[in-house]
Motif scaffolding. Structure first.
Motif, short mmCIF file in Angstrom:
data_model
loop_
_atom_site.label_atom_id
_atom_site.label_comp_id
_atom_site.label_asym_id
_atom_site.label_seq_id
_atom_site.Cartn_x
_atom_site.Cartn_y
_atom_site.Cartn_z
N UNK A 26 0.81 -1.20 0.00
CA UNK A 26 0.00 0.00 0.00
C UNK A 26 0.85 1.27 0.00
N UNK A 27 2.15 1.13 0.39
CA UNK A 27 3.01 2.30 0.40
C UNK A 27 3.27 2.79 -1.02
N UNK A 28 3.20 1.89 -2.03
CA UNK A 28 3.40 2.31 -3.42
C UNK A 28 2.19 3.03 -3.98
N UNK A 29 1.04 2.87 -3.35
CA UNK A 29 -0.18 3.48 -3.84
C UNK A 29 -0.55 4.76 -3.10
N UNK A 30 -0.03 4.92 -1.86
CA UNK A 30 -0.43 6.08 -1.04
C UNK A 30 0.83 6.75 -0.47
N UNK A 31 0.72 8.05 -0.18
CA UNK A 31 1.79 8.83 0.43
C UNK A 31 1.36 9.28 1.81
N UNK A 32 2.34 9.25 2.73
CA UNK A 32 2.06 9.67 4.11
C UNK A 32 1.15 8.73 4.84
N UNK A 33 1.20 7.46 4.55
CA UNK A 33 0.32 6.49 5.19
C UNK A 33 0.86 6.03 6.52
N UNK A 34 -0.06 5.73 7.46
CA UNK A 34 0.33 5.19 8.77
C UNK A 34 -0.85 4.44 9.35
N UNK A 35 -0.52 3.52 10.25
CA UNK A 35 -1.53 2.69 10.90
C UNK A 35 -1.85 3.27 12.27
N UNK A 36 -3.13 3.51 12.49
CA UNK A 36 -3.58 4.05 13.78
C UNK A 36 -4.72 3.17 14.26
N UNK A 37 -4.43 2.50 15.40
CA UNK A 37 -5.46 1.63 16.01
C UNK A 37 -5.99 0.60 15.02
N UNK B 86 -3.85 7.92 5.21
CA UNK B 86 -2.86 8.43 4.29
C UNK B 86 -3.22 9.87 3.95
N UNK B 87 -2.18 10.59 3.46
CA UNK B 87 -2.37 12.00 3.13
C UNK B 87 -2.90 12.20 1.72
N UNK B 88 -2.33 11.45 0.74
CA UNK B 88 -2.82 11.54 -0.62
C UNK B 88 -2.48 10.25 -1.36
N UNK B 89 -3.13 10.07 -2.47
CA UNK B 89 -2.96 8.87 -3.30
C UNK B 89 -1.98 9.17 -4.41
N UNK B 90 -1.07 8.24 -4.63
CA UNK B 90 -0.05 8.43 -5.65
C UNK B 90 -0.70 8.38 -7.04
N UNK B 91 -0.25 9.28 -7.88
CA UNK B 91 -0.73 9.32 -9.25
C UNK B 91 0.11 8.39 -10.12
N UNK B 92 -0.54 7.49 -10.78
CA UNK B 92 0.17 6.54 -11.63
C UNK B 92 0.53 7.21 -12.95
#
Length: 786
Positions: A1-12, A17-23
């Motif tokens: 999922x790190x390749x698809x989203x930027x600023x992602x983190x797991x909470x509880x 994530x902050x934004x979705x990566x543009x392909x």
């Protein structure tokens, strides 16, 4: 999922994530060249940056590493061939730019030869879009250099060779093909690029090479005479002779003692047994070969015979087909000639023309259905001939013409006329055949007959229609005859039977119904129950002294079955006769014989069984009582004897022969003898019972009905018919009416159909048909009468 989203983190346990990566979308060059695509066409700054970063990691100056997919085989140079001289040596060996590069680096470098790029290299790409050179450049190729790690190129294309089965790469002494290149000029054991084997100058044998630099192979041919001449010049060499008869093979140098007899271990002195064995073996093989050849020869001869027969058959078939074609052409010509006759041509002349065609070409006449062509011409002429025809008054009109055209139009498979014993299913269902003659009868003959039968014919006067039918019966097809009988005659007879009243008619019904028996046969069986019912009702007021009943009923004995006849006699006649005999006074002094004569008049149509039973119950008990009284009161035995013999002679012989009647007279004779001997009466037999006319009539009717039921299997129609007779309701079929393929009958004023398959009676209740029982059917009839 790190390749698809930027600023992602797991909470509880949830991903944010902050934004979705543009392909990034691939460019056209990337789709074409893949990883070798150039970055110069990229317009996107970010993309160009990322591509530039990846390109920095690659070193395109390094040679491309290829992986071999086959074996390299070097084509050696012919010793007798010479290359072209001068600077063309390199082009003769390796004319391509790859070859020049390879030679320059490997061999020519010590000599200081400078190799430049071939200006004509890749000229073929002017006809394409340049994809080949672009791909080579993407892989590190530079014009003027060869491919490979050392830019040496390839002198000969890679050649793949198949290894022997089961041989691994490192097994055996098999040499793998490898690249063999000419040695540099002046090297040890090598040849210079400009030198040729044998020291010949370059260009001396330039014609021996092709333009692509490959060696040409020369072939030498010799004639047969040359081969024989060379063989004659060579001296003959002695061939060694081996003697392999012993345990070891030995060379024979002297043939003098070769044929000397030797004694085998078994004492056989046959010279050279091995040779003789071989000779016998050769003879046997030759014999087997001869037999095989003989069998093959016989097989070929048989095949030739079969082929000859097949050829004869095909020739005969060809001749037959040719003859058939010629006959067909002749038939076609004659038919066209007949069809061209004027419309006013008489029927006789037209019949003669088609008769000649049928006589000459009978097979073609039937095969090609020429009767249909004749029908098209004869139909309008025959309609004109019978226009205004009244069949009942002119039964002979048109008979000669119809008889003539029957022979010309009727097919061999169509049946002729004849007694129509049963009305088949084809009656009333159209012509039932595509036979031309049948179509002619249905179109020309039946319409006038139908009109006359429905409008002018009365069933009580059957002679006009019978006379026409007798004349035309041999000319009517079965379907046409069935239509006349089922759809014209039977409805009229049913209607006349419904109007018939036996007590008022002056003409008996059999007088106008029996003439149809030869034509209708069993089809009249449906009328008999209604006739018996009406006769039974009419005979309720009948007295045995009226002899008209005997005249009215006696003709029906040969028409009805024995069981039906006995049942009718037991129900309608025997009780009347028994009543008359029961009322007769038995008086030896003044005997009245009229009732006895009334009863004995029925002896020919009433069975002996019924007559014997009637006499046993009605007459003999009283007759025995009179005899006993007379014997016990001083009778004259001579008068008693004459009285006894008189009554015995009064009984008809057919009835007297019955065992029950004989038992009665034997009992009377025993009584007379006992009284004459000792004056006492013997014990009375069990048959002396008092007479009851009602009980006897019921018993007789029940016995006859049981016999009738046992003689045949009752159908649903028979049960309904019997129920209608018992209740005095009229039951008969309705002409021309059917429901779901079943005949519609009238049960009084109710329309019913009988389904024998399921055993159901359906009555028409308004717009629908509902199943009903016999009791419900009787209630419907009574309700409609009110």
């Amino acid at each position: 999922m790190e390749n698809d989203y930027e600023g992602g983190q797991w909470i509880n346990g949830e991903f944010y994530y902050s934004k979705k990566r543009q392909k990034r979308m691939q460019t056209k060059d990337e789709r074409i060249y893949g990883v070798f695509a150039d970055d110069s066409d990229d317009s996107d700054g970010d993309r160009r940056g990322r591509r530039r970063d990846r390109d920095r990691e690659r070193d395109y100056t390094k040679p491309v590493g290829f992986v071999s997919s086959g074996k390299i085989v070097q084509d050696t140079m012919k010793d007798d061939e010479e290359d072209a001289g001068g600077d063309n040596n390199e082009e003769a060996v390796m004319p391509s730019a790859f070859g020049k590069r390879y030679v320059r680096r490997c061999f020519c470098r010590p000599r200081g030869i400078v190799v430049t790029a071939d200006p004509t290299f890749a000229n073929f790409e002017k006809h394409t879009k340049g994809i080949g050179l672009k791909l080579l450049e993407k892989m590190g190729y530079k014009p003027g250099e060869g491919l490979g790690r050392n830019k040496q190129g390839i002198a000969k294309p890679v050649e793949a060779r198949m290894r022997p089965k089961g041989m691994a790469l490192g097994f055996g002494d098999r040499d793998e093909p490898r690249m063999e290149l000419p040695q540099p000029h002046g090297g040890p054991g090598g040849l210079g690029l400009g030198a040729q084997p044998g020291g010949r100058a370059p260009g001396a044998d330039g014609a021996a090479r092709d333009q692509d630099g490959k060696a040409r192979v020369r072939r030498e041919y010799r004639t047969a005479d040359q081969v024989l001449a060379e063989a004659a010049e060579q001296p003959l060499q002695a061939q060694p002779i081996l003697d392999m008869r012993g345990p070891q093979a030995r060379v024979i140098t002297n043939l003098q003692h070769l044929n000397q007899e030797t004694v085998t271990a078994t004492g056989d002195k046959t010279p050279m047994p091995e040779l003789q064995h071989n000779l016998r073996l050769l003879v046997d093989l030759a014999e087997a070969a001869i037999q095989k050849l003989d069998a093959k020869l016989r097989h070929e001869q048989d095949t030739a015979t079969l082929l000859a027969r097949e050829k004869e058959r095909l020739e005969a078939e060809d001749a037959r087909q040719e003859e058939a074609c010629s006959r067909l052409e002749a038939v076609s010509a004659e038919v066209e000639a007949v069809r061209g006759m004027p419309a006013a041509t008489p029927l006789g002349e037209l019949a003669e023309a088609y008769g000649r065609i049928r006589e000459r070409y009978r097979e073609e006449y039937i095969m090609y259905g020429l009767a249909q062509a004749a029908l098209a011409q004869v139909l309008p002429r025959m309609q004109a001939l019978l226009r205004g025809w009244e069949p009942l008054s002119e039964p002979l009109r048109g008979v000669p013409e119809i008889k003539t055209w029957k022979e010309l139009l009727q097919s061999d498979a169509a049946g002729g006329g004849g007694p129509y014993d049963t009305v088949g299913a084809s009656a009333g269902s159209g012509s039932g055949s595509d036979d031309p003659y049948t179509l002619l009868v249905w179109e020309v003959v039946l319409p006038p007959v139908r009109s006359s039968a429905l409008n002018g014919w009365q069933p009580r006067d059957p002679e006009p229609l019978l006379k026409w039918l007798e004349t035309w019966e041999p000319l009517l097809p079965p379907s046409a005859l069935g239509h006349v009988l089922e759809m014209l005659v039977m409805p009229k007879l049913r209607r006349a039977l419904g109007e018939w009243e036996p007590r008022q008619e002056t003409v008996p019904i059999h007088a106008w119904l029996f003439p149809w028996l030869p034509y209708l046969g069993q089809a009249l069986d449906e009328l008999y129950p209604h006739i018996r019912h009406k006769l039974d009702v009419a005979l309720q007021a009948w007295h045995p002294s009226d002899g008209s009943a005997l005249v009215l009923l006696s003709p029906w004995q040969r028409v009805w079955g024995q069981a039906e006849w006995d049942a009718f006699m037991a129900k309608a006649i025997v009780p009347k006769l028994a009543l008359a005999l029961g009322q007769m006074d038995i008086n030896p002094a003044a005997q009245q014989m009229e009732p006895w004569m009334w009863a004995m008049a029925w002896k020919d149509i009433i069975s002996a069984q019924l007559m014997a039973g009637m006499l046993e119950r009605v007459f003999f008990p009283r007759w025995h009582a009179v005899l006993q009284h007379w014997l016990t009161h001083g009778a004259n035995f001579d008068e008693v004897t004459r009285w006894y013999l008189g009554w015995k002679s009064a009984v008809p012989q057919g009835i007297l022969d019955h065992e029950r009647v004989r038992a009665q007279f034997n009992a009377a004779l025993n009584t007379m003898n006992s009284v004459l001997e000792d004056g006492t009466l013997p014990p009375q037999p069990a048959f002396s019972t008092p007479y009851d006319a009602g009980v006897y009539a019921a018993a007789a009717a029940a016995g006859a009905a049981a016999a009738a039921a046992a003689s045949r299997e009752l159908t649903l129609r028979d049960l309904v018919m019997r129920f209608a007779e018992e209740n005095g309701v009229e039951f008969q079929p309705k002409a021309g009416r059917t429901y779901e393929g079943l005949q519609v009958y009238s049960f009084g004023s109710v329309s019913v159909v009988l389904d024998n398959t399921s055993g159901v009676i359906r009555a028409q209740l308004g717009p629908r048909w509902a199943p009903v029982s016999l009791e419900q059917l009787q209630q419907l009839v009574v309700a409609r009468r009110r």
